[in-house]
Design an enzyme around this catalytic site. Sequence first.
Site, PDB file in Angstrom:
ATOM      1  N   SER A   1       0.818  -1.219   0.000  1.00  0.00           N
ATOM      2  CA  SER A   1       0.000   0.000   0.000  1.00  0.00           C
ATOM      3  C   SER A   1       0.848   1.264   0.000  1.00  0.00           C
ATOM      4  O   SER A   1       1.992   1.265   0.457  1.00  0.00           O
ATOM      5  CB  SER A   1      -0.902   0.046   1.229  1.00  0.00           C
ATOM      6  OG  SER A   1      -1.744  -1.058   1.269  1.00  0.00           O
TER       7      SER A   1
HETATM    8  N1  SAH Z   1       0.360  -5.604   3.997  1.00  0.00           N
HETATM    9  C1  SAH Z   1       1.175  -5.949   2.858  1.00  0.00           C
HETATM   10  C2  SAH Z   1       0.493  -5.752   1.521  1.00  0.00           C
HETATM   11  C3  SAH Z   1      -0.713  -6.569   1.400  1.00  0.00           C
HETATM   12  S1  SAH Z   1      -1.233  -6.962  -0.227  1.00  0.00           S
HETATM   13  C4  SAH Z   1       2.489  -5.217   2.866  1.00  0.00           C
HETATM   14  O1  SAH Z   1       2.744  -4.403   3.760  1.00  0.00           O
HETATM   15  O2  SAH Z   1       3.285  -5.470   1.963  1.00  0.00           O
HETATM   16  C5  SAH Z   1      -2.497  -8.075   0.278  1.00  0.00           C
HETATM   17  C6  SAH Z   1      -1.996  -9.432   0.690  1.00  0.00           C
HETATM   18  O3  SAH Z   1      -3.088 -10.188   1.182  1.00  0.00           O
HETATM   19  C7  SAH Z   1      -1.415 -10.232  -0.485  1.00  0.00           C
HETATM   20  O4  SAH Z   1      -0.114 -10.613  -0.189  1.00  0.00           O
HETATM   21  C8  SAH Z   1      -2.350 -11.453  -0.559  1.00  0.00           C
HETATM   22  O5  SAH Z   1      -1.690 -12.639  -0.939  1.00  0.00           O
HETATM   23  C9  SAH Z   1      -2.879 -11.542   0.856  1.00  0.00           C
HETATM   24  N2  SAH Z   1      -4.129 -12.290   1.026  1.00  0.00           N
HETATM   25  C10 SAH Z   1      -5.200 -12.358   0.191  1.00  0.00           C
HETATM   26  N3  SAH Z   1      -6.153 -13.133   0.718  1.00  0.00           N
HETATM   27  C11 SAH Z   1      -5.694 -13.574   1.920  1.00  0.00           C
HETATM   28  C12 SAH Z   1      -6.220 -14.418   2.939  1.00  0.00           C
HETATM   29  N4  SAH Z   1      -7.421 -14.986   2.826  1.00  0.00           N
HETATM   30  N5  SAH Z   1      -5.459 -14.644   4.036  1.00  0.00           N
HETATM   31  C13 SAH Z   1      -4.219 -14.086   4.170  1.00  0.00           C
HETATM   32  N6  SAH Z   1      -3.674 -13.291   3.237  1.00  0.00           N
HETATM   33  C14 SAH Z   1      -4.392 -13.028   2.129  1.00  0.00           C
END
Ligand code: SAH
Length: 244
Positions: A89
């Site tokens: 983000s």
């Molecule tokens: N917070 C992260 C960016 C998140 S992007 C950072 O600081 O870099 C969103 C993430 O959520 C992705 O890596 C994706 O794989 C994960 N995601 C999607 N669905 C999910 C689920 N059900 N449980 C855990 N992670 C999930």
Amino acid sequence: MKNDQLLRLILVLVLVFSAPALSGDNDEDVYARKREMMVLRQLKARDITDGKVLEAMGTAPRHLFVSPHLRSQAYNDYPLPIDEGQTISQPYIVALMTQYLDLKQGEKVLEIGTGSGYQAAVLAHLTDKVYSIEIREKLAKTAQETLSKLNYDQVKVKWADGYFGWEEYAPFDAIIVTCAANHIPPPLLKQLKEGGRLIIPVGSTLFFQTLTLVTKTNGKPKVRHVLDVNFVPMVGEISKKKGQ
Ligand code: SAH
């Protein structure tokens, strides 16, 4: 070569090779300056007022959580791609969500969507009990490695579907979901402490969502809409359920 000529040569070589360090122009100094500007122009200039959040954002090395070719852009005012088609983000959104969690040292926080591990690192500056779940195995592994390398040992990463929370360490004082959900997963609400804060983008997983703050008072969730956002979708169990 005479002795004094040799000495002069050595002196010149020492000066040439130490010049970047002396002028403070090595990479880490450059990134530290960019980070400082980010805090000033993107966070303080908007509505990030919590001193501890500003300090965390001013310390966590965001450039070390992205691919080397994107490092120079790490402190710019937009999200960046990470592996597996996911995104880290925009710094402002990381800071805003963190500010809403209102964390105190020692409180337990759960993150759903570890991604690069950057948001977890920011949280680790505010409390020593950070738990983060990532559904994509490769991302979970890389994030854990990056966090360990940078000595963020207070972060525990698990490869699993975050829809179900992390029962073993529940209840949590705060929960942050960094992927878009079409409803608030009931297990997360259940694992939130009385007085706890949950921040989550809720809405259409294809288009925009509303960043939503849920506080639990007398066992009941109180919902507040914060801002329109655009996150990558939550996958896994949530896609088997209809929006609620
Ligand atoms: N917070 C992260 C960016 C998140 S992007 C950072 O600081 O870099 C969103 C993430 O959520 C992705 O890596 C994706 O794989 C994960 N995601 C999607 N669905 C999910 C689920 N059900 N449980 C855990 N992670 C999930």
